[in-house]
Design a protein around this motif. Structure first.
Motif, mmCIF file in Angstrom:
data_model
loop_
_atom_site.group_PDB
_atom_site.id
_atom_site.type_symbol
_atom_site.label_atom_id
_atom_site.label_comp_id
_atom_site.label_asym_id
_atom_site.label_seq_id
_atom_site.Cartn_x
_atom_site.Cartn_y
_atom_site.Cartn_z
ATOM 1 N N THR A 258 0.829 -1.196 0.000
ATOM 2 C CA THR A 258 0.000 0.000 0.000
ATOM 3 C C THR A 258 0.866 1.249 0.000
ATOM 4 O OG1 THR A 258 -1.697 -1.165 1.231
ATOM 5 C CG2 THR A 258 -1.831 1.224 1.214
ATOM 6 N N ALA A 259 0.464 2.262 -0.758
ATOM 7 C CA ALA A 259 1.213 3.517 -0.809
ATOM 8 C C ALA A 259 0.432 4.623 -0.121
ATOM 9 C CB ALA A 259 1.483 3.901 -2.258
ATOM 10 N N THR A 260 1.112 5.462 0.625
ATOM 11 C CA THR A 260 0.481 6.610 1.235
ATOM 12 C C THR A 260 1.249 7.853 0.845
ATOM 13 O OG1 THR A 260 1.810 6.277 3.215
ATOM 14 C CG2 THR A 260 -0.391 5.342 3.218
ATOM 15 N N ALA A 261 0.561 8.957 0.673
ATOM 16 C CA ALA A 261 1.213 10.172 0.209
ATOM 17 C C ALA A 261 2.166 10.714 1.261
ATOM 18 C CB ALA A 261 0.156 11.225 -0.113
ATOM 19 N N ALA A 262 3.278 11.266 0.799
ATOM 20 C CA ALA A 262 4.272 11.857 1.678
ATOM 21 C C ALA A 262 4.673 13.207 1.122
ATOM 22 C CB ALA A 262 5.496 10.947 1.782
ATOM 23 N N PRO A 263 5.187 14.114 1.970
ATOM 24 C CA PRO A 263 5.572 15.429 1.493
ATOM 25 C C PRO A 263 6.665 15.341 0.449
ATOM 26 C CG PRO A 263 5.516 15.357 3.888
ATOM 27 C CD PRO A 263 5.395 13.952 3.406
ATOM 28 N N GLN A 264 6.669 16.265 -0.485
ATOM 29 C CA GLN A 264 7.687 16.310 -1.504
ATOM 30 C C GLN A 264 9.010 16.728 -0.891
ATOM 31 O OE1 GLN A 264 7.462 16.360 -5.141
ATOM 32 N NE2 GLN A 264 5.308 16.585 -5.580
ATOM 33 N N ALA A 265 10.087 16.164 -1.385
ATOM 34 C CA ALA A 265 11.415 16.518 -0.911
ATOM 35 C C ALA A 265 12.032 17.558 -1.839
ATOM 36 C CB ALA A 265 12.309 15.283 -0.865
ATOM 37 N N THR A 266 12.784 18.485 -1.267
ATOM 38 C CA THR A 266 13.466 19.485 -2.063
ATOM 39 C C THR A 266 14.894 19.042 -2.272
ATOM 40 O OG1 THR A 266 12.095 21.223 -1.131
ATOM 41 C CG2 THR A 266 14.145 21.900 -2.193
ATOM 42 N N THR A 267 15.320 18.947 -3.497
ATOM 43 C CA THR A 267 16.669 18.505 -3.809
ATOM 44 C C THR A 267 17.167 19.208 -5.048
ATOM 45 O OG1 THR A 267 18.034 16.619 -4.385
ATOM 46 C CG2 THR A 267 15.749 16.520 -5.079
ATOM 47 N N ALA A 268 18.473 19.445 -5.107
ATOM 48 C CA ALA A 268 19.058 20.103 -6.266
ATOM 49 C C ALA A 268 19.156 19.146 -7.438
ATOM 50 C CB ALA A 268 20.436 20.636 -5.895
ATOM 51 N N LEU A 269 19.178 17.852 -7.151
ATOM 52 C CA LEU A 269 19.300 16.852 -8.196
ATOM 53 C C LEU A 269 17.921 16.488 -8.705
ATOM 54 C CD1 LEU A 269 21.170 14.894 -9.733
ATOM 55 C CD2 LEU A 269 20.788 13.259 -7.890
ATOM 56 N N GLN A 270 17.717 16.553 -9.997
ATOM 57 C CA GLN A 270 16.436 16.230 -10.590
ATOM 58 C C GLN A 270 16.533 14.919 -11.359
ATOM 59 O OE1 GLN A 270 13.582 18.011 -10.098
ATOM 60 N NE2 GLN A 270 14.813 19.240 -8.688
ATOM 61 N N THR A 271 15.515 14.085 -11.212
ATOM 62 C CA THR A 271 15.477 12.844 -11.961
ATOM 63 C C THR A 271 15.331 13.146 -13.442
ATOM 64 O OG1 THR A 271 14.435 11.690 -10.102
ATOM 65 C CG2 THR A 271 14.252 10.670 -12.270
ATOM 66 N N PRO A 272 16.151 12.541 -14.296
ATOM 67 C CA PRO A 272 16.048 12.815 -15.738
ATOM 68 C C PRO A 272 14.663 12.474 -16.260
ATOM 69 C CG PRO A 272 18.060 11.616 -15.228
ATOM 70 C CD PRO A 272 17.236 11.613 -13.981
ATOM 71 N N PRO A 273 14.097 13.317 -17.117
ATOM 72 C CA PRO A 273 12.761 13.042 -17.641
ATOM 73 C C PRO A 273 12.774 11.884 -18.628
ATOM 74 C CG PRO A 273 13.716 14.943 -18.746
ATOM 75 C CD PRO A 273 14.649 14.582 -17.628
ATOM 76 N N VAL A 274 11.642 11.189 -18.706
ATOM 77 C CA VAL A 274 11.462 10.119 -19.681
ATOM 78 C C VAL A 274 10.631 10.676 -20.820
ATOM 79 C CG1 VAL A 274 10.520 7.804 -20.082
ATOM 80 C CG2 VAL A 274 11.565 8.361 -17.884
ATOM 81 N N PRO A 275 11.054 10.504 -22.066
ATOM 82 C CA PRO A 275 10.290 11.077 -23.195
ATOM 83 C C PRO A 275 8.891 10.502 -23.285
ATOM 84 C CG PRO A 275 11.964 9.529 -23.967
ATOM 85 C CD PRO A 275 12.238 9.761 -22.516
ATOM 86 N N GLU A 276 7.975 11.315 -23.751
ATOM 87 C CA GLU A 276 6.586 10.896 -23.910
ATOM 88 C C GLU A 276 6.224 10.832 -25.384
ATOM 89 O OE1 GLU A 276 3.668 12.673 -21.366
ATOM 90 O OE2 GLU A 276 5.165 13.321 -19.897
ATOM 91 N N ALA A 277 5.254 9.974 -25.695
ATOM 92 C CA ALA A 277 4.799 9.816 -27.074
ATOM 93 C C ALA A 277 3.329 9.431 -27.070
ATOM 94 C CB ALA A 277 5.627 8.747 -27.788
ATOM 95 N N ARG A 278 2.677 9.590 -28.206
ATOM 96 C CA ARG A 278 1.272 9.182 -28.307
ATOM 97 C C ARG A 278 1.182 7.660 -28.187
ATOM 98 N NH1 ARG A 278 -0.722 9.585 -32.938
ATOM 99 N NH2 ARG A 278 1.183 10.092 -34.114
ATOM 100 N N PRO A 279 0.164 7.147 -27.491
ATOM 101 C CA PRO A 279 0.054 5.698 -27.292
ATOM 102 C C PRO A 279 0.162 4.904 -28.593
ATOM 103 C CG PRO A 279 -1.590 6.847 -25.989
ATOM 104 C CD PRO A 279 -0.954 7.878 -26.872
ATOM 105 N N GLU A 280 -0.486 5.414 -29.644
ATOM 106 C CA GLU A 280 -0.528 4.682 -30.896
ATOM 107 C C GLU A 280 0.870 4.450 -31.480
ATOM 108 O OE1 GLU A 280 -2.128 7.444 -30.200
ATOM 109 O OE2 GLU A 280 -4.273 6.924 -30.175
ATOM 110 N N THR A 281 1.771 5.403 -31.292
ATOM 111 C CA THR A 281 3.119 5.261 -31.848
ATOM 112 C C THR A 281 3.942 4.210 -31.102
ATOM 113 O OG1 THR A 281 4.047 7.013 -30.448
ATOM 114 C CG2 THR A 281 3.073 7.676 -32.563
#
Length: 248
Positions: free
Chosen positions: A6-29
Motif C-alpha cells: 500500500t502507498a500513502t502520500a508523503a511530502p515532496q522533498a526538495t533537492t538540487a538533483l532532478q530525476t532525468p525526464p522520460v520522453p513521452e509519445a502518443r500511445p498509438e506510436t
C-alpha cells in the motif's frame, strides 16, 4: 520493509538533483491502445468515486517512452490536496528489491558470497534453532545446515512475518518488539535471531523479515548505515532523486 504494498502520500522533498525526464509519445506510436488505456483510467475513476482509494497516478511506458501518464483523485483520504504526476509516496516492501541489489553489489565487490552463513556477519544467528510443533507443543531442533545470504535473498531462510500465521513461532514474533521503529537494525537482527525458525533453512519459501536481515548485513560489511549505503551506491548514481530510505 513491511509486507504490504500500500502507498500513502508523503511530502515532496526538495533537492538540487532532478530525476532525468522520460520522453513521452502518443500511445498509438508505441503500439498501445488508447481506448483500452482510457478504459483503465475510467476504472480507476470509478474506484475513486466509490471511496475505495483516494487517488492514483497511472503511468504506462513502452520502448523507453511514456504513452500514458495521469494523476487522478486526491493524495490521501483526508485533506484536499490533489494527486499530481510528481506526488511522492511511501511504498512499502520496495526496500526489498533495492536492498537485494545492494547485497549483489557487495557480492560483485568480493566482500561477501551468496553461500556465506548469515552468522558470519551476525553472530546471534549461530545459535538459532528450528521450531517443530509436536502434539501442540513447540520443540527446538538444530538446523541441518546454516542459513545463508542466498536463503535470505530468496526467502528460504526459515524466518517469517508475525502476520504470516498463528503458530507458536509466529506468536513469539507477535509478542515481541520486532515491529518497533525505536530499535536499531542491529537490535532488530538480534531479536529475530532469538526466535526459532519455522522450517529448516532452504526447505520452504516463507515471505519474511529476511530482507531486514540483509539490510543489517549491508551495515556490517560496509560499515555504513543502510540509508547511507543505499544512497551512495544506488540512489545517487542512478539519479533517483525522489527515492530515499528511512526507518521512521
Amino acid at each position: 520493509m513491511t509486507a504490504t504494498a500500500t502507498a500513502t502520500a508523503a511530502p515532496q522533498a526538495t533537492t538540487a538533483l532532478q530525476t532525468p525526464p522520460v520522453p513521452e509519445a502518443r500511445p498509438e506510436t508505441l503500439g498501445l491502445s488508447r481506448s483500452l488505456l482510457q478504459a483503465m483510467s475510467d476504472a480507476f475513476k470509478r474506484e475513486i468515486d466509490k471511496g475505495t482509494v483516494p487517488g492514483v497516478t497511472v503511468l504506462v511506458a513502452r520502448r523507453g517512452q511514456i504513452g500514458w501518464f495521469e494523476a487522478l483523485g486526491k493524495q490521501g483520504p483526508t485533506g484536499d490536496a490533489a494527486m499530481a504526476r510528481d506526488s511522492i509516496f511511501r511504498i512499502f516492501s520496495m526496500t526489498k528489491p533495492i536492498v537485494s541489489v545492494g547485497i549483489m553489489a557487495l557480492v560483485e565487490d568480493g566482500q561477501l558470497l551468496l553461500g556465506d552463513a548469515v552468522a558470519k556477519f551476525i553472530p546471534e544467528f549461530a545459535s538459532q534453532k528450528v521450531g517443530v510443533v509436536k502434539d501442540g507443543k513447540l520443540e527446538l531442533v538444530p538446523p541441518t545446515r546454516p542459513m545463508t545470504v542466498q536463503d535470505l535473498l530468496r526467502h528460504t531462510s526459515g524466518l517469517t512475518y508475525e502476520h504470516q500465521g498463528d503458530g507458536p513461532v509466529h506468536k513469539l514474533y507477535q509478542e515481541s518488539r520486532v515491529r518497533s521503529r525505536k530499535i536499531s537494525n542491529a537490535e532488530h537482527a538480534a531479536l529475530v535471531a532469538s526466535f526459532p525458525l519455522v522450517c529448516q533453512p532452504g526447505a520452504e519459501f516463507n515471505y519474511s523479515r529476511s530482507t531486514d536481515i540483509l539490510g543489517r548485513i549491508i551495515e556490517v560489511v560496509s560499515g555504513k548505515t543502510l540509508g547511507t549505503f543505499l544512497t551512495e551506491r544506488m540512489l545517487a548514481p542512478l539519479q533517483m532523486a525522489e527515492t530515499g530510505f528511512s526507518t521512521s
